[in-house]
Design a protein around this motif. Structure first.
Motif, PDB file in Angstrom:
ATOM      1  N   TYR A  77       0.869  -1.184   0.000  1.00  0.00           N
ATOM      2  CA  TYR A  77       0.000   0.000   0.000  1.00  0.00           C
ATOM      3  C   TYR A  77       0.902   1.230   0.000  1.00  0.00           C
ATOM      4  O   TYR A  77       1.803   1.357   0.844  1.00  0.00           O
ATOM      5  CB  TYR A  77      -0.883  -0.020   1.252  1.00  0.00           C
ATOM      6  N   PHE A  78       0.658   2.147  -0.946  1.00  0.00           N
ATOM      7  CA  PHE A  78       1.420   3.389  -0.973  1.00  0.00           C
ATOM      8  C   PHE A  78       0.605   4.488  -0.316  1.00  0.00           C
ATOM      9  O   PHE A  78      -0.496   4.816  -0.747  1.00  0.00           O
ATOM     10  CB  PHE A  78       1.779   3.770  -2.411  1.00  0.00           C
ATOM     11  N   ALA A  79       1.164   5.042   0.732  1.00  0.00           N
ATOM     12  CA  ALA A  79       0.435   5.993   1.564  1.00  0.00           C
ATOM     13  C   ALA A  79       0.288   7.374   0.931  1.00  0.00           C
ATOM     14  O   ALA A  79      -0.547   8.159   1.350  1.00  0.00           O
ATOM     15  CB  ALA A  79       1.153   6.132   2.916  1.00  0.00           C
ATOM     16  N   GLY A  80       1.122   7.680  -0.076  1.00  0.00           N
ATOM     17  CA  GLY A  80       1.066   9.020  -0.663  1.00  0.00           C
ATOM     18  C   GLY A  80       1.923  10.025   0.065  1.00  0.00           C
ATOM     19  O   GLY A  80       1.953  11.201  -0.282  1.00  0.00           O
ATOM     20  N   ASP A  81       2.636   9.579   1.127  1.00  0.00           N
ATOM     21  CA  ASP A  81       3.482  10.470   1.912  1.00  0.00           C
ATOM     22  C   ASP A  81       4.951  10.140   1.691  1.00  0.00           C
ATOM     23  O   ASP A  81       5.329   8.977   1.512  1.00  0.00           O
ATOM     24  CB  ASP A  81       3.184  10.327   3.415  1.00  0.00           C
ATOM     25  N   GLY A  82       5.761  11.183   1.737  1.00  0.00           N
ATOM     26  CA  GLY A  82       7.195  11.005   1.744  1.00  0.00           C
ATOM     27  C   GLY A  82       7.685  10.816   3.170  1.00  0.00           C
ATOM     28  O   GLY A  82       7.031  11.241   4.126  1.00  0.00           O
TER      29      GLY A  82
END
Length: 653
Positions: free
Chosen positions: A504-509
């Motif tokens: 899952y890619f959270a969209g946060d760096g």
């Protein structure tokens, strides 16, 4: 130790006190148990709840990326949040200390809450609603909003709470998408001591689009402000004529662990809002677990206050479901932090002896701007733990929060999570973790996360240049189960980037320091690309707020013919800053950012402004600041507290 801009030494890390450790809910053994057997760990957390029928399997991940947690188990969320506490003999404990905007107040015990939720459930049944139907809730922070949510949960109705600051158009799109049969609202709402219409917005929403039909059969209205409102006979119903007269007895039934509990729409910058689906067993397990351990909550002893609105996921998870499942006594406040004046929050803390206080970094920075003498005028000695939520908190605000609100001893739990994750994913555990100002520290026991590059390779710890992407590499109980009516969008939005790995890619760096502490850098769409260098807006904002005269900052990347993007900053000064030479201050601030981060990060422009554009949840609308920086027409400003701030911002340019 580190050094501030004024030359004072500061601690880099804060160990929990011996006194706190001795009484803490969580110890290191929690991590050991989760590492030893993840499924057994989550089964143990689930069994803190009451299950009408026990589950037979902890996790079924065979249909990834859609999970099934606690397979075969049945439970009732409202029973877990209310009934069982009454049956255990705690009916007289206060569940909610409610504080109204104009100064009225009301206490509801668990007995009261059970009676009110039962009345609402009986009314919804009388209106013909059945398990699986959707209900839209468009209400300010009044007790009836929480009662309505719990009554929906009791009946297996899937609720969609729409923030009461949203426009009629936004409400209509959410009602239509969920095909809601019932809308619950109030006649009006109080804001800074003045009443404003709300039911009117519902009518506007439902009559929008000309003769295009909608799914709504009834509108149930709570009388709050007693302003005159439009009325549609046969459709509109008063709460006091229906719910208040219904029977306070109601026998609940259990629902499958995967039964949809709610839909919560995330407001995208463009296009159709995403209806995030959360289900029953896994969601309640993780919200109850995290509330108990992250906030070190002691039932019957603590007074807990989360300052969020129920229109956002924080209000769902840490006002309604998590705290009530744990038999919390909590404060619910209808109004704003400065109505009638800037002392309002601290008056409430004093009145109810609040011991756990959970708020957003934007509000902490606002308190900083108002000055420490305001909280200093109050007895805040009841506070023993502080929390932060919504976005990364800059170290300067973190230290101020600890010093002036926490008496330099209350631990701060800086929590990272999202609408999509449902519950807290990363946070210090207050009796275990040595905290670093501004760091989320690491995943909680039972949660697994990584920081990786574009290709999914682990980012090197301690490499300050190696900012990466935050991913979750194992499923978790409170994870979203999809986007309402759009499974392909769910897969594309959250799972496509690392589909090969199944992450899952959270969209946060994020980055990980040499000690293994996680630092969340904000949305990757808030990462600027300056001459090929990736620079986080959060890092630049933190450097600006580190200056003694700056209270708050917002940074955006604006198109630049030479560098690709140029950094444009908007700063608010502290009340104590006094008269300043703006040109000299801007030079100072640019030099400070260059020194703190890199000359590459030196802002192209810095504007001193009186206020920043914020939603009523406290989020800064950087998208709109980008419009200003690039000279475009503004996008949708309907969710802002005060759209007129842009006149002052433009005047500063």
């Amino acid at each position: 130790m580190s050094t501030t801009e004024t030359g004072h030494a500061q601690q880099d890390s804060y160990e929990p006190s011996e006194e706190f450790v001795a009484q803490a809910n969580a110890g290191k053994e929690l991590f050991d148990a989760a590492d030893a057997d993840r499924d057994a760990f989550w089964a143990e957390q689930a069994n803190r709840l009451h299950w009408h029928e026990p589950f037979t399997q902890v996790l079924d991940w065979s249909d990834a990326p859609v999970a099934k947690w606690f397979v075969g188990g049945k439970l009732n969320v409202a029973y877990n949040c209310v009934d069982r506490h009454v049956l255990d003999g705690h009916g007289d404990q206060v569940a909610i200390h409610w504080e109204g905007d104009p100064g009225d107040s009301r206490d509801l015990t668990y007995n009261d809450l059970l009676a009110e939720v039962s009345r609402a459930a009986n009314t919804f049944t009388d209106l013909g609603l059945e398990a699986g139907d959707r209900v839209a809730i468009y209400m300010p922070m009044v007790p009836e909003a929480i009662i309505a949510m719990l009554a929906c949960a009791r009946l297996g109705l899937t609720h969609s709470v729409v923030f009461a600051g949203f426009s009629p158009t936004a409400l209509r799109s959410r009602v239509d998408d969920a095909e809601a049969r019932l809308v619950i609202t109030t006649d009006g709402q109080w804001r800074r001591g003045k009443s404003a219409p709300l039911k009117e917005a519902v009518d506007e929403a439902l009559y929008a689009n000309g003769d295009v039909p909608h799914s709504v059969e009834h509108v149930l209205v709570v009388r709050r402000t007693e302003i005159e409102i439009p009325w549609t006979e046969g459709r509109d119903l008063w709460w006091h004529d229906t719910v208040a007269k219904a029977s306070p007895e109601h026998a609940c039934t259990a629902f499958d662990a995967e039964h949809p509990l709610f839909i919560l729409y995330t407001s995208g910058t463009t296009g159709k809002p995403k209806g995030i689906i959360h289900t029953t067993g896994g969601y309640l397990t993780q919200t109850a677990y995290t509330h108990h351990y992250v906030f070190d909550h002691k039932p019957g002893k603590d007074v807990y206050w989360c300052t969020a609105d129920i229109g956002w996921v924080t209000g769902h998870s840490y006002i309604v479901y998590g705290p009530l499942a744990n038999r919390a006594t909590q404060v619910v406040y209808e109004g704003t932090p400065n109505s009638p004046d800037e002392h309002r929050h601290w008056n409430i803390v004093e009145k109810y002896k609040v011991s756990i206080y959970y708020t957003a970094p934007t509000l902490v920075r606002t308190f900083m701007k108002w000055g420490h003498t305001i909280p200093g005028a109050h007895d805040l000695s009841s506070i023993r733990l502080l929390g932060s939520v919504g976005e990364p908190i800059n170290p300067e605000a973190w230290r101020w929060y600890r010093k002036y609100i926490g008496a330099d001893k209350a631990p701060i739990v800086d929590t990272w999570w999202q609408t999509e994750t449902g519950a807290i994913m990363m946070s210090p555990l207050p009796g275990v973790t040595a905290t670093k100002p501004g760091a989320a520290m690491g995943p909680l026991p039972g949660i697994s996360a990584k920081v990786v590059d574009e290709n999914g390779k682990d980012v090197t710890r301690g490499d300050t240049e190696a900012n990466g992407y935050l991913v979750l590499d194992q499923p978790w109980p409170s994870m979203l189960r999809g986007i309402w009516g759009d499974s392909e969008r769910y897969k594309a939005t959250y799972w496509e980037k690392y589909a090969e790995q199944g992450w899952y890619f959270a969209g946060d760096g994020a980055k990980i320091d040499t000690d293994g502490a996680y630092w969340v850098l904000g949305r990757v769409d808030d990462v600027m690309n300056v001459s090929g260098h990736r620079i986080s807006t959060a890092e630049v904002e933190s450097a600006l707020v580190g200056h003694r005269k700056v209270a708050e900052a917002a940074v955006v990347g604006a198109t630049d013919d030479t560098t690709g993007q140029g950094i444009v900053a908007f700063v608010i000064l502290k009340g104590s800053a006094g008269e300043v030479d703006s040109d000299a201050l801007v030079k100072e601030l640019k030099a400070e950012v260059a020194r703190e981060i890199s000359p590459i990060a030196r802002p192209r422009e810095i504007h001193v402004v009186p206020e920043l554009p914020k939603t009523r949840s406290g989020k800064i609308m950087r998208r709109l600041l980008r419009d200003v920086a690039e000279g475009r027409e503004l996008g949708d400003t309907s969710t802002l507290v005060d759209p007129s701030v842009f006149e002052a911002i433009r005047a500063s340019k």
